[in-house]
Each structure stands twice: as structure tokens, then as C-alpha cells.
Design a protein around this motif. Structure first.
Motif, PDB file in Angstrom:
ATOM      1  N   GLU A 183     -53.275 -20.655 -29.189  1.00 38.34           N
ATOM      2  CA  GLU A 183     -53.109 -21.088 -27.803  1.00 38.34           C
ATOM      3  C   GLU A 183     -53.063 -19.872 -26.869  1.00 38.34           C
ATOM      4  OE1 GLU A 183     -50.093 -24.296 -26.069  1.00 38.34           O
ATOM      5  OE2 GLU A 183     -49.177 -22.324 -26.294  1.00 38.34           O
ATOM      6  N   ASN A 184     -52.299 -18.847 -27.257  1.00 38.64           N
ATOM      7  CA  ASN A 184     -52.246 -17.624 -26.447  1.00 38.64           C
ATOM      8  C   ASN A 184     -53.629 -16.974 -26.339  1.00 38.64           C
ATOM      9  OD1 ASN A 184     -49.543 -17.789 -25.956  1.00 38.64           O
ATOM     10  ND2 ASN A 184     -48.942 -16.191 -27.400  1.00 38.64           N
TER      11      ASN A 184
ATOM     12  N   GLY B  35     -43.045 -18.748 -27.049  1.00 38.02           N
ATOM     13  CA  GLY B  35     -44.023 -18.899 -28.132  1.00 38.02           C
ATOM     14  C   GLY B  35     -43.944 -17.804 -29.189  1.00 38.02           C
TER      15      GLY B  35
ATOM     16  N   LYS C   2     -55.582 -18.893 -23.940  1.00 37.17           N
ATOM     17  CA  LYS C   2     -55.030 -18.780 -22.582  1.00 37.17           C
ATOM     18  C   LYS C   2     -55.250 -17.400 -21.982  1.00 37.17           C
ATOM     19  CE  LYS C   2     -50.632 -20.066 -22.769  1.00 37.17           C
ATOM     20  NZ  LYS C   2     -49.269 -20.530 -22.444  1.00 37.17           N
TER      21      LYS C   2
ATOM     22  N   ASN D 238     -49.307 -21.390 -31.804  1.00 34.28           N
ATOM     23  CA  ASN D 238     -48.877 -20.529 -30.697  1.00 34.28           C
ATOM     24  C   ASN D 238     -49.832 -19.356 -30.493  1.00 34.28           C
ATOM     25  OD1 ASN D 238     -46.735 -22.234 -30.560  1.00 34.28           O
ATOM     26  ND2 ASN D 238     -45.160 -20.736 -31.044  1.00 34.28           N
TER      27      ASN D 238
HETATM   28 MG   LIG Z   1     -47.665 -18.689 -25.726  1.00 32.28          MG
END
Ligand SMILES: [Mg+2]
Ligand SMILES: Nc1ncnc2c1ncn2[C@@H]1O[C@H](COP(=O)(O)OP(=O)(O)OP(=O)(O)O)[C@@H](O)[C@H]1O
Length: 346
Positions: free
Chosen positions: A242-243, A312, A246, A239
Motif C-alpha cells: 500500500e505504501n 503502518g 501510495k 502495509n
Molecule cells: Mg502506510
């Protein structure tokens, strides 16, 4: 009963109880009363302590009528609400006639109710958006786009994405409730976090590269073992990474740094610290304390566009709690963010 004996008994009670005489003056206020009546209420009149019509009404009715009365009140002070159920019971001691006033604080129950309602409203809202889109596209496919293969393909693509979002939402909710259910049970397995992080980074390398981001792992050679649930830790770092990819996109680099701490002051022992650092847009100080709330997103629209559910970090927080660890978030808008996980070694 003598007033002194009564005071001893009332002081032992966990809830706020006061004894008020016929002049509406507080004769005894047990320790728990301080939170409601303020410091040193004994000897003062009720109307000076708690200016609430329901409260004073209940008191008067009990004093004059010899019957028990129950009132609900909401007190507001400094933006906080306290929900009370107050029971007035007429009582005669050996020397004084009066009323025993018991305050039951229902605020935590009220708050839990509000949280539950908010949660249901959030989930319904998150599901309704993709469902509305699906229904809309089904209609279009039946009507206007019926004989247009290009449009049909495009719409089916969108429908697939929306359905995928709903599946993700439901599985995030399931994993959140699973983690919450076992939060009290500390994991007992031993996990090598070096292997775990290397495997995890491999699985993200492609997505990162397509966004022009370099994923780096900085840690000493050799295994780093700690007591953990491997799947859950993988989810935590999945998580976070991924953040970072992103939302830290502008930064070109996402770094994971592992440090062994000999003595972590809050955990009071040896710990492993893992930092996930991006050099992206960062997060404003107003948002920082709320990031781990369920469904909280800085930019709801953009997060949805990217298929995010806003769960998340809530999952991260619960898993870290289960591991008796700490989560710290540091960020400066424009410079990037640092998510720091500290886990006890044993
Ligand atoms: Mg997230
Ligand atoms: N590294 C980061 N940089 C900037 N903002 C971030 C970062 N990590 C999280 N955020 C902000 O915190 C919000 C909450 O993150 P969280 O991971 O809980 O949800 P999400 O990423 O929107 O959805 P999901 O993780 O379910 O796909 C994000 O929407 C984003 O606004």
C-alpha cells in the motif's frame, strides 16, 4: 565491617553504590559506579567527580547529621539526561566513618513516562482533527446548508471519510497493541508465502492500475514455506505494498521479489527475503531511522489527506519482531525505496 569485605559485597550489587569517607573522598566505588562517576573514582573527592549541588548537599548533610537523606538529580551529558535517586546513609566501618551513597537510575522509567505521554498526546491529536471537522460539518448542515441538497451530499461525503479515518486509526491501534501483547510468542503455523503474496497482490491490482502502476512478483515456482502467522504476514505485505503504491506513485512499477537465503548472517540460518521495491520519490536519510515510530510521517499533511495514520510501519516492525525477523529500509530520494523483510525459515 572491614573495607575489603564491604568492597566484595558492594561489587556484587547490580546498582551503583559508593562508600565516601568524612573528607568526602570516595573509598569504595562498586563496578556499577563507573557509569555515573566515571572510571577509577576511588581516592578522589566527590566534588571533583560529580559537581551537582543537590548531590554535594545531601552528602554533607548525611556526614554531619547522622541521618539518611534522599535526593533526586538529573545529570546531563552529551545531550542525554540521567535521572537518579541518590540515598545517603551514614555508616561506620571498623576503621572509617562515612556515608554509603546508593544511586538508583530512574531514566528508563522516566523515558517510559515520556513515551506514554507522547503517545496519548498523538492519539488525542489524531482523533481531534476529524472530530473537529465532523462537528463543523454538522453545524453547517443544520444552518447554512440546510436546504442545499448538493452541499449536503458533499458534506456527508467528507463526514463519512473523516469517520472512516477514525475507525482506521482505532483499528490500527488495536492491532498494534495485539501484536505487541503477543510479541514474545513466536508463531507456530506453517505458511506458504507464495500463495499469500499472490492473493495479496490480486487485492491491490485494481488500486495500482488506477494509478498507472504495474505490480510485479518475482519468485521461483512452487511453494515457499515458513513458520509464520499468515494473517499477520498478510498485514505486513499489505502495509508495504500500500505504501509503495501510495508514495512510489511516480515510478509506474512496484516489484515484490522473493529470494531464499541459505544462510542469513544475523539470523544465523536459512531465511526468506521479501523485497518490496518502488521507483517513487524515495525517503531522505534523516527520516529513514524514524519511519517505524508510531505516527511518524515524512509529510504529515499529505499522509493525512490520503487517510494515513502513520501506524503502518510501526505495525510491520512489531510483526517482524514477533517472527524473529529483520526489517531493513533502503532508499534514495528521487530513485525509490526498498523495504526488505527477512524471516527465518524455521
Ligand atoms: Mg502506510
Ligand atoms: N515506499 C515509500 N516511499 C516513500 N515514503 C514512504 C514509503 N513508505 C512509507 N513512506 C513514508 O513513511 C511514512 C510512514 O509510513 P506508514 O505506513 O507508517 O504510515 P502512513 O502510510 O502515513 O499511514 P498508514 O500506513 O497508517 O495508512 C509515510 O507517511 C511516508 O512518509
Amino acid at each position: 565491617m572491614q573495607l575489603d569485605a564491604m568492597r566484595t559485597v558492594l561489587d556484587a550489587l547490580p546498582i551503583a553504590v559508593a562508600f565516601v569517607d568524612a573528607d568526602e573522598r570516595v573509598r569504595i566505588a562498586n563496578r556499577a559506579c563507573a557509569a555515573i562517576l566515571g572510571p577509577a573514582p576511588e581516592g578522589r573527592t566527590c566534588s571533583a567527580l560529580l559537581r551537582h549541588p543537590e548531590f554535594l548537599g545531601g552528602l554533607e548533610a548525611s556526614l554531619s547529621g547522622d541521618k539518611t537523606h534522599v535526593k533526586r538529580l538529573i545529570l546531563t551529558a552529551g545531550g542525554n539526561e540521567t535521572h537518579l535517586t541518590v540515598t545517603f546513609t551514614p555508616m561506620i566501618t571498623t576503621t572509617v566513618k562515612g556515608v554509603l551513597v546508593a544511586f538508583e537510575d530512574l531514566t528508563p522509567i522516566e523515558q517510559a513516562g515520556v513515551m506514554r505521554r507522547d503517545f496519548v498526546a498523538n492519539v488525542s491529536h489524531e482523533l481531534r482533527t476529524p472530530l473537529t471537522a465532523l462537528v463543523g460539518f454538522i453545524e453547517t448542515l443544520r444552518g447554512a446548508a440546510r436546504d442545499d441538497p448538493a452541499a449536503r451530499d458533499r458534506f456527508l461525503g467528507i463526514m463519512e471519510r473523516e469517520a472512516g479515518r477514525m475507525i482506521r486509526l482505532v483499528s490500527d491501534l488495536l492491532s498494534l497493541s495485539r501484536v505487541e501483547a503477543e510479541e514474545r510468542r513466536r508463531p507456530a503455523n506453517e505458511v506458504d508465502i507464495a500463495v499469500l503474496l499472490k492473493t495479496l497482490l490480486e487485492s491491490h491490482r485494481e488500486t495500482a492500475a488506477s494509478g498507472g502502476i504495474d505490480l510485479r512478483l518475482e519468485m521461483a515456482e512452487g511453494p515457499v514455506r515458513l513458520r509464520a502467522d499468515g494473517d499477520q504476514l498478510t498485514q505486513v505485505f499489505h502495509n508495504l505494498v500500500e505504501n509503495a503504491i501510495k508514495y512510489g506513485g511516480g515510478g509506474k512499477e512496484v516489484m515484490i521479489r522473493v529470494t531464499e537465503l541459505q544462510h542469513e548472517p544475523v539470523l544465523k540460518g536459512a531465511a526468506i527475503q521479501v523485497e518490496v521495491i518502488d521507483r517513487g520519490e524515495g525517503i531522505g536519510p534523516l527520516h529513514l531511522p524514524r519511519l517505524t515510530e508510531r505516527f511518524y510521517r515524512v509529510d504529515t499533511h499529505r499522509s493525512r489527506e490520503q487517510g494515513g495514520t502513520g501506524l503502518g510501519l510501526a505495525i510491520v516492525k512489531h510483526i517482524v519482531n514477533r517472527h524473529r525477523g529483520r526489517l531493513k529500509i533502503e532508499s534514495e530520494p528521487g530513485k525509490g525505496s526498498k523495504f526488505i523483510i527477512i524471516l527465518p525459515k524455521t
